[in-house]
Scaffold this active site. Sequence first.
Site, mmCIF file in Angstrom:
data_model
loop_
_atom_site.group_PDB
_atom_site.id
_atom_site.type_symbol
_atom_site.label_atom_id
_atom_site.label_comp_id
_atom_site.label_asym_id
_atom_site.label_seq_id
_atom_site.Cartn_x
_atom_site.Cartn_y
_atom_site.Cartn_z
ATOM 1 N N HIS A 21 3.931 -27.591 53.996
ATOM 2 C CA HIS A 21 5.331 -27.757 53.582
ATOM 3 C C HIS A 21 5.589 -29.145 52.988
ATOM 4 O O HIS A 21 6.632 -29.755 53.243
ATOM 5 C CB HIS A 21 6.293 -27.464 54.749
ATOM 6 C CG HIS A 21 6.426 -25.996 55.000
ATOM 7 N ND1 HIS A 21 7.191 -25.162 54.210
ATOM 8 C CD2 HIS A 21 5.843 -25.201 55.941
ATOM 9 C CE1 HIS A 21 7.099 -23.916 54.669
ATOM 10 N NE2 HIS A 21 6.277 -23.908 55.705
ATOM 11 N N ASP A 23 3.924 -29.547 49.622
ATOM 12 C CA ASP A 23 3.518 -29.414 48.201
ATOM 13 C C ASP A 23 4.729 -29.382 47.276
ATOM 14 O O ASP A 23 4.760 -30.069 46.244
ATOM 15 C CB ASP A 23 2.573 -28.219 47.964
ATOM 16 C CG ASP A 23 3.123 -26.836 48.281
ATOM 17 O OD1 ASP A 23 4.168 -26.738 48.966
ATOM 18 O OD2 ASP A 23 2.510 -25.851 47.823
ATOM 19 N N ALA A 85 -3.258 -12.021 56.057
ATOM 20 C CA ALA A 85 -4.111 -12.710 57.027
ATOM 21 C C ALA A 85 -4.023 -14.217 56.861
ATOM 22 O O ALA A 85 -4.705 -14.957 57.548
ATOM 23 C CB ALA A 85 -5.548 -12.243 56.899
ATOM 24 N N ASP A 130 -1.434 -23.122 46.694
ATOM 25 C CA ASP A 130 -2.308 -21.953 46.880
ATOM 26 C C ASP A 130 -2.999 -21.575 45.574
ATOM 27 O O ASP A 130 -4.202 -21.300 45.531
ATOM 28 C CB ASP A 130 -1.492 -20.755 47.394
ATOM 29 C CG ASP A 130 -0.784 -21.052 48.705
ATOM 30 O OD1 ASP A 130 -1.137 -22.054 49.360
ATOM 31 O OD2 ASP A 130 0.128 -20.293 49.061
ATOM 32 N N TYR A 179 12.031 -19.787 54.111
ATOM 33 C CA TYR A 179 11.211 -20.723 53.319
ATOM 34 C C TYR A 179 12.069 -21.495 52.318
ATOM 35 O O TYR A 179 12.030 -22.738 52.277
ATOM 36 C CB TYR A 179 10.111 -19.939 52.589
ATOM 37 C CG TYR A 179 9.140 -20.797 51.788
ATOM 38 C CD1 TYR A 179 7.897 -21.147 52.299
ATOM 39 C CD2 TYR A 179 9.463 -21.239 50.505
ATOM 40 C CE1 TYR A 179 7.001 -21.916 51.563
ATOM 41 C CE2 TYR A 179 8.576 -22.013 49.767
ATOM 42 C CZ TYR A 179 7.346 -22.345 50.293
ATOM 43 O OH TYR A 179 6.477 -23.110 49.556
HETATM 44 C C1 GLA Z 1 3.119 -21.119 51.145
HETATM 45 C C2 GLA Z 1 3.406 -21.583 49.716
HETATM 46 C C3 GLA Z 1 2.756 -22.941 49.450
HETATM 47 C C4 GLA Z 1 3.133 -23.956 50.532
HETATM 48 C C5 GLA Z 1 2.906 -23.368 51.926
HETATM 49 C C6 GLA Z 1 3.401 -24.286 53.012
HETATM 50 O O1 GLA Z 1 1.745 -20.869 51.319
HETATM 51 O O2 GLA Z 1 2.893 -20.640 48.786
HETATM 52 O O3 GLA Z 1 3.134 -23.406 48.183
HETATM 53 O O4 GLA Z 1 4.454 -24.415 50.371
HETATM 54 O O5 GLA Z 1 3.553 -22.106 52.074
HETATM 55 O O6 GLA Z 1 2.639 -25.452 53.018
#
Ligand code: GLA
Length: 302
Positions: A21, A23, A85, A130, A179
């Site tokens: 949390h 990025d 997962a 990601d 989120y």
């Molecule tokens: C998800 C989002 C990422 C990041 C994470 C938390 O995976 O796709 O961009 O914000 O949550 O770190």
Amino acid sequence: MRSESTWHGKAPGRVNLIGEHVDYLGGIVLPAAVDRFIEVTGHGSANWSIASDVEGGLAYVRAVCEELEVGPQAVQVASQVPPNAGLSSSAALLVAVAAGLRPGMDGRKAALACQRAEQKATGVQVGVMDQFASALGRRGDALLLDCATLEYELVPFPDEVAIAVIDSGEHRALAATPYNQRRREAEAGDPKRMRHVHSEIARVRAFVAALRKRDFNRLGELLKESHASLRDDFEVSTPNVDALVEQVSSIGGCYGARIMGAGFGGSVLALLDRTRTQNLVAVVGRAVQICSTADGAFVREA
Ligand code: GLA
């Protein structure tokens, strides 16, 4: 490219070692691509269609094709990345499509296109971590990514440390979680949320230093601190996940564990002595992925 020609793309799932949390706030993160892949085959078609074991995949495929200015495609998806997962099967799907349609594209640009596609497909204002890891992660390394500049550095990740991802069994589509709300709270400078962000960024730096010193116990301590901060300051854990983290952390050979990814349920990351992973599988009695690092879809052979 003729739209009728068949294309193939392949991209890995990812883990995030630390830096959760942060990025979407321009922080630094330390993900790695892992050895679970999605493969996609497609060709131009009069209509959109998907044959897939990834639920809801068509919205992602359409969104990334739109970003790449590609018309309707018929796609077939074969996935080794278990959905829900915690290995970011959605990022792997997006990046696999991008790699199939635009193999020569710059990996950073591809990651950004896939991030926009995910935001459009889901309405969730995800960060770039990601997609970036799936595009540009490396076998043998973690990726220290500065999300403000998209500069990154490879940090060798030791083979003796196993990366385990444990499904908590608590699944919620990201769009149904707070989120976006957490993101807004942090962007507005909420002190509790910012305490997590600042401490987490410091932990990413400390984690990289510990990796370089091969101080695996320190890695574990930092995972525990990260979990406490995600639980208490960012408030993205659940009692069920907290209990799973406790259980996993107490297993012999485990350096530490924490909630991983967006949270609100989801999965737990644990780092363990590679020779002692059977304990984990025996104790938790639920789906566990023992992963190794892998190359991203846009990594070119040197
Ligand atoms: C998800 C989002 C990422 C990041 C994470 C938390 O995976 O796709 O961009 O914000 O949550 O770190």
